[in-house]
Design a protein around this motif. Structure first.
Motif, PDB file in Angstrom:
ATOM      1  N   GLU A  36       0.805  -1.210   0.000  1.00  0.00           N
ATOM      2  CA  GLU A  36       0.000   0.000   0.000  1.00  0.00           C
ATOM      3  C   GLU A  36       0.843   1.266   0.000  1.00  0.00           C
ATOM      4  N   TYR A  37       2.152   1.178   0.348  1.00  0.00           N
ATOM      5  CA  TYR A  37       3.023   2.343   0.377  1.00  0.00           C
ATOM      6  C   TYR A  37       3.978   2.393  -0.803  1.00  0.00           C
ATOM      7  N   PRO A  51      -3.870   8.191   1.570  1.00  0.00           N
ATOM      8  CA  PRO A  51      -4.713   7.197   0.898  1.00  0.00           C
ATOM      9  C   PRO A  51      -5.953   6.839   1.698  1.00  0.00           C
ATOM     10  N   LYS A  52      -6.013   7.166   2.993  1.00  0.00           N
ATOM     11  CA  LYS A  52      -7.150   6.795   3.837  1.00  0.00           C
ATOM     12  C   LYS A  52      -8.008   7.986   4.228  1.00  0.00           C
TER      13      LYS A  52
END
Length: 358
Positions: A40-41, A154-155
């Motif tokens: 995710e990173y 992203p969240k």
């Protein structure tokens, strides 16, 4: 930095410039590399690294550049297109919010960049930075990668402006890391010096022990060689006499007392004395071997026994004839010697005449 606590994406992005320049310490670098392994990173961090490495490479060239023609027009058109796309892809209630964010964040960031591109700078560093921002804008249209970029978690929909490190900040950080490295190097050198001193002292002590041991071995060799030489003389004395060796046994007054054997090589006038069971004597005392010739005592040899009470004396000078010599005797005398016995002999032996040279 605690290796067990994972860093957030925002924390990792803060470390990206220093990682690209190779200025992180071991713990920070390990934490960033672990972040790169997270799916995710990974994409976000790799894009950041491309941006920072390109900027660093451009700054390193330190060459004045001129922005390409029409860059301002293309950038303004792209910004307008991004605004329209954002307005079309969101629901109606969100349009005012997005538009407000763009007006408050994007435009204040872009306008100074465009103005900087239009206005030539005398500073070589400013020119390099402007060209880097222009190339990033052309290479990745959908992702803002400018000197002042808007980043989005992203969240969440929260945004914030992040400024890459300036050359001055990079220089200061490099100086701090260089100072820390210098202190670390000094500590390592100091430790190595102390260790070398300890090793040198240990080597010196070991060398001293080896020298002492070698001296003891040499002394033992000298004593052994002396004993061998004495035994060689004894053998020569006994063998050279051939058939002219007279054995004289000196017996004590007491049956359990000491004893002595004298091997007299009459042919060469030499004898070997083998004594045993002798009592130790003081340092200023010794035993004297006498011969009784024509009724008078004649001193032959002073000697002292070993710790075991034994004594082997070679090369005792005696006449080449037994004529007139009737007895051999032993007394205890001064270590300086004596011309006549000062006590009654405690060992006496009669000299045989059979087989001797007359």
């Amino acid at each position: 930095m605690n290796d067990m606590t994972p860093l957030t994406l925002e924390q990792l992005r803060d470390l990206a410039p220093s990682f690209a320049l190779g200025m992180l310490d071991a713990d920070e670098r390990a934490a960033f590399e672990r972040g790169l392994q997270l799916p995710e990173y990974r994409a976000t961090l790799e894009r950041d690294l491309v941006t920072h490495r390109a900027a660093a490479e451009l700054m390193a060239t330190a060459q004045p550049v001129v922005p390409p023609p029409g860059l301002k027009v293309r950038m303004m058109e792209r910004i307008a297109a991004e605004k329209r796309a954002a307005l079309l892809n969101v629901s109606e209630p969100s349009v005012p919010v997005v538009a407000s964010v763009i007006e408050r964040v994007v435009e204040p960031v872009v306008e100074p960049v465009v103005a900087a591109i239009e206005t030539p700078r005398e500073s070589v560093t400013d020119n390099v930075r402007e060209l880097a921002m222009a190339r990033r804008a052309e290479a990745v249209p959908a992702t803002p990668k400018r000197a002042e970029a808007v980043r989005q978690s992203p969240k969440s929909q929260a945004t914030r402006a992040v400024t890459p490190p300036t050359p001055t900040a990079i220089t200061e950080l490099s100086a701090r890391r260089t100072a820390r490295t210098a202190w670390w190097t000094a500590g390592v050198l100091g430790t190595a010096l102390a260790a070398s001193v300890v090793i040198a002292v240990d080597f010196r002590n070991q060398a001293k022990v080896l020298e002492d041991r070698a001296s003891q071995d040499n002394a033992l060799i000298v004593r052994t060689e002396a004993k061998l030489a004495e035994r060689e003389k004894t053998l020569q004395t006994l063998l050279a006499g051939r058939g002219n060796v007279v054995l004289v046994n000196l017996n004590p007054a007491q049956p359990a007392g000491p004893g002595m054997q004298v091997f007299w090589n009459v042919r060469e006038g030499k004898a070997v004395v083998n004594a045993y069971g002798l009592a130790p004597v003081a340092s200023d005392r010794a035993y004297m071997l006498w011969m009784i010739r024509d009724g008078k005592p004649v001193p032959l040899k002073l000697f002292t026994p070993g710790d075991d009470g034994r004594a082997i004396v070679a090369s005792v000078e005696l006449p080449t004839t037994t004529s007139g010599i009737t007895l051999l005797a032993v007394t205890e005398e001064s270590s300086a010697g004596a011309v006549a016995p000062t006590m009654t002999p405690f060992l006496v032996g009669e000299v045989p005449t059979k087989g001797a040279t007359q």
